[in-house]
Design a protein around this motif. Structure first.
Motif, mmCIF file in Angstrom:
data_model
loop_
_atom_site.group_PDB
_atom_site.id
_atom_site.type_symbol
_atom_site.label_atom_id
_atom_site.label_comp_id
_atom_site.label_asym_id
_atom_site.label_seq_id
_atom_site.Cartn_x
_atom_site.Cartn_y
_atom_site.Cartn_z
ATOM 1 N N GLU A 109 0.707 -1.227 -0.001
ATOM 2 C CA GLU A 109 0.147 0.148 -0.069
ATOM 3 C C GLU A 109 0.838 1.298 -0.039
ATOM 4 N N ALA A 110 2.128 1.247 0.327
ATOM 5 C CA ALA A 110 3.012 2.267 0.641
ATOM 6 C C ALA A 110 3.782 2.715 -0.699
ATOM 7 N N GLN A 111 3.757 1.887 -1.640
ATOM 8 C CA GLN A 111 4.367 1.854 -2.857
ATOM 9 C C GLN A 111 3.777 3.169 -3.399
ATOM 10 N N GLY A 112 4.704 4.112 -4.106
ATOM 11 C CA GLY A 112 4.373 5.138 -5.031
ATOM 12 C C GLY A 112 5.083 6.319 -4.710
ATOM 13 N N VAL A 113 4.528 7.538 -5.125
ATOM 14 C CA VAL A 113 5.212 8.893 -5.130
ATOM 15 C C VAL A 113 4.530 9.406 -3.887
ATOM 16 N N PHE A 114 5.463 10.018 -2.990
ATOM 17 C CA PHE A 114 4.894 11.013 -1.853
ATOM 18 C C PHE A 114 6.065 11.911 -1.435
ATOM 19 N N ILE A 115 5.453 13.010 -0.837
ATOM 20 C CA ILE A 115 6.279 14.305 -0.194
ATOM 21 C C ILE A 115 7.050 13.692 0.892
ATOM 22 N N SER A 123 8.685 5.521 -3.878
ATOM 23 C CA SER A 123 8.852 4.206 -2.872
ATOM 24 C C SER A 123 8.509 3.032 -3.769
ATOM 25 N N GLY A 124 8.203 3.252 -5.034
ATOM 26 C CA GLY A 124 7.904 1.703 -6.038
ATOM 27 C C GLY A 124 9.065 1.017 -6.267
ATOM 28 N N THR A 125 8.820 -0.026 -7.001
ATOM 29 C CA THR A 125 9.743 -0.651 -7.383
ATOM 30 C C THR A 125 10.208 -0.387 -8.944
ATOM 31 N N THR A 126 9.339 0.346 -9.443
ATOM 32 C CA THR A 126 9.620 0.762 -11.038
ATOM 33 C C THR A 126 9.771 2.228 -10.942
ATOM 34 N N ASP A 127 10.469 2.646 -12.059
ATOM 35 C CA ASP A 127 10.415 4.143 -12.442
ATOM 36 C C ASP A 127 9.008 4.554 -12.596
ATOM 37 N N MET A 128 8.886 6.025 -12.278
ATOM 38 C CA MET A 128 7.486 6.993 -12.105
ATOM 39 C C MET A 128 7.930 8.087 -13.233
ATOM 40 N N ASP A 129 6.973 7.859 -14.267
ATOM 41 C CA ASP A 129 7.073 8.900 -15.341
ATOM 42 C C ASP A 129 6.122 9.940 -14.838
ATOM 43 N N ALA A 173 2.094 9.697 -15.988
ATOM 44 C CA ALA A 173 1.019 9.511 -14.721
ATOM 45 C C ALA A 173 0.148 10.596 -14.352
ATOM 46 N N GLY A 174 0.217 11.836 -15.219
ATOM 47 C CA GLY A 174 -0.725 12.796 -15.107
ATOM 48 C C GLY A 174 -0.547 13.590 -13.784
ATOM 49 N N TYR A 175 0.638 13.315 -13.089
ATOM 50 C CA TYR A 175 0.683 14.003 -11.745
ATOM 51 C C TYR A 175 0.870 15.671 -11.755
ATOM 52 N N LYS A 176 0.429 16.154 -10.888
ATOM 53 C CA LYS A 176 0.518 17.572 -10.708
ATOM 54 C C LYS A 176 0.782 17.717 -9.269
ATOM 55 N N ILE A 177 1.231 19.118 -8.950
ATOM 56 C CA ILE A 177 1.430 19.476 -7.593
ATOM 57 C C ILE A 177 0.666 20.989 -7.204
ATOM 58 N N GLN A 178 0.069 20.853 -6.342
ATOM 59 C CA GLN A 178 -0.728 22.139 -6.006
ATOM 60 C C GLN A 178 -0.656 22.617 -4.281
ATOM 61 N N GLY A 220 9.319 14.732 -15.746
ATOM 62 C CA GLY A 220 10.671 14.035 -15.124
ATOM 63 C C GLY A 220 10.213 12.594 -14.872
ATOM 64 N N VAL A 221 11.290 11.554 -14.634
ATOM 65 C CA VAL A 221 11.104 10.537 -14.188
ATOM 66 C C VAL A 221 11.632 10.324 -12.759
#
Length: 151
Positions: A27-33, A53-59, A63-68, A87-88
Motif C-alpha cells: 500500500e505504501a508503494q508510490g510517489v509521496f512528499i 517508493s515503488g519498484t519501478t521508475d515513475m514517469d 502519470a498526469g501528476y501535478k502539484i498544488q 521527469g522520471v
C-alpha cells in the motif's frame, strides 16, 4: 555478512515505515512528499522533495501528476499554484521541485534541482501552506497539511 546486514536494515526500515504510517508495504508503494524546506535566510532556496517508493521508475508526466498548494488556511487550492510535474523518478529515487529559476537552489545545495516550477507554486511555500500531489483526475495522491487549516 554485509549483505545480510543490509537486507536486515532494509527490512527493519520497511517495518518501521509501515508501523508509523499504518500501511502495508504494497500500500505504501508510490510517489509521496518527503520534505518541504523553507530556509529562513533565503526564500529562493525553498524546495519540495518527492520520493518514489515503488519498484519501478515513475514517469510523472505520463502519470498526469501535478502539484498544488493551498495558501494561508484557505480551503480551496490557489489556482495559479497548480503545476504539471515532469521527469522520471527512478525506483527508490527523489525528485526536487524548486521555485524561481533554480540557480539559488544550486548555489545553496551544490546540485541542480530536477524541476523548476517557478514562483507562486508549491515549492514557493513559506511553510504554513498545504501541498498535495494530485493525479489527472484531481485525486490527492499525497498531501502535507489539512486544507482549510493554517498551521
Amino acid at each position: 555478512m554485509k549483505n545480510i546486514k543490509n537486507n536486515l536494515f532494509q527490512s527493519l526500515k520497511t517495518a518501521v515505515f509501515s508501523a508509523i504510517v499504518g500501511l502495508s508495504v504494497s500500500e505504501a508503494q508510490g510517489v509521496f512528499i518527503t520534505e518541504i524546506a523553507d530556509p529562513n535566510n533565503d526564500a529562493a532556496a525553498r524546495f519540495v522533495e518527492l520520493y518514489n517508493s515503488g519498484t519501478t521508475d515513475m514517469d510523472l508526466a505520463n502519470a498526469g501528476y501535478k502539484i498544488q498548494r493551498w495558501t494561508n488556511g484557505n480551503d480551496t487550492p490557489t489556482a495559479s499554484s497548480i503545476k504539471e510535474l515532469v521527469g522520471v523518478i527512478p525506483a527508490g529515487g527523489f525528485h526536487i521541485l524548486v521555485p524561481g529559476d533554480g540557480s539559488v537552489f544550486q548555489s545553496t545545495y551544490g546540485f541542480a534541482a530536477n524541476q523548476v516550477i517557478g514562483n507562486g507554486g508549491a515549492a514557493d511555500s513559506n511553510g504554513d501552506d498545504q501541498i498535495a500531489i494530485i493525479n489527472s483526475a484531481g485525486d490527492i495522491i499525497d498531501i502535507f497539511g489539512v486544507p482549510g487549516e493554517d498551521p
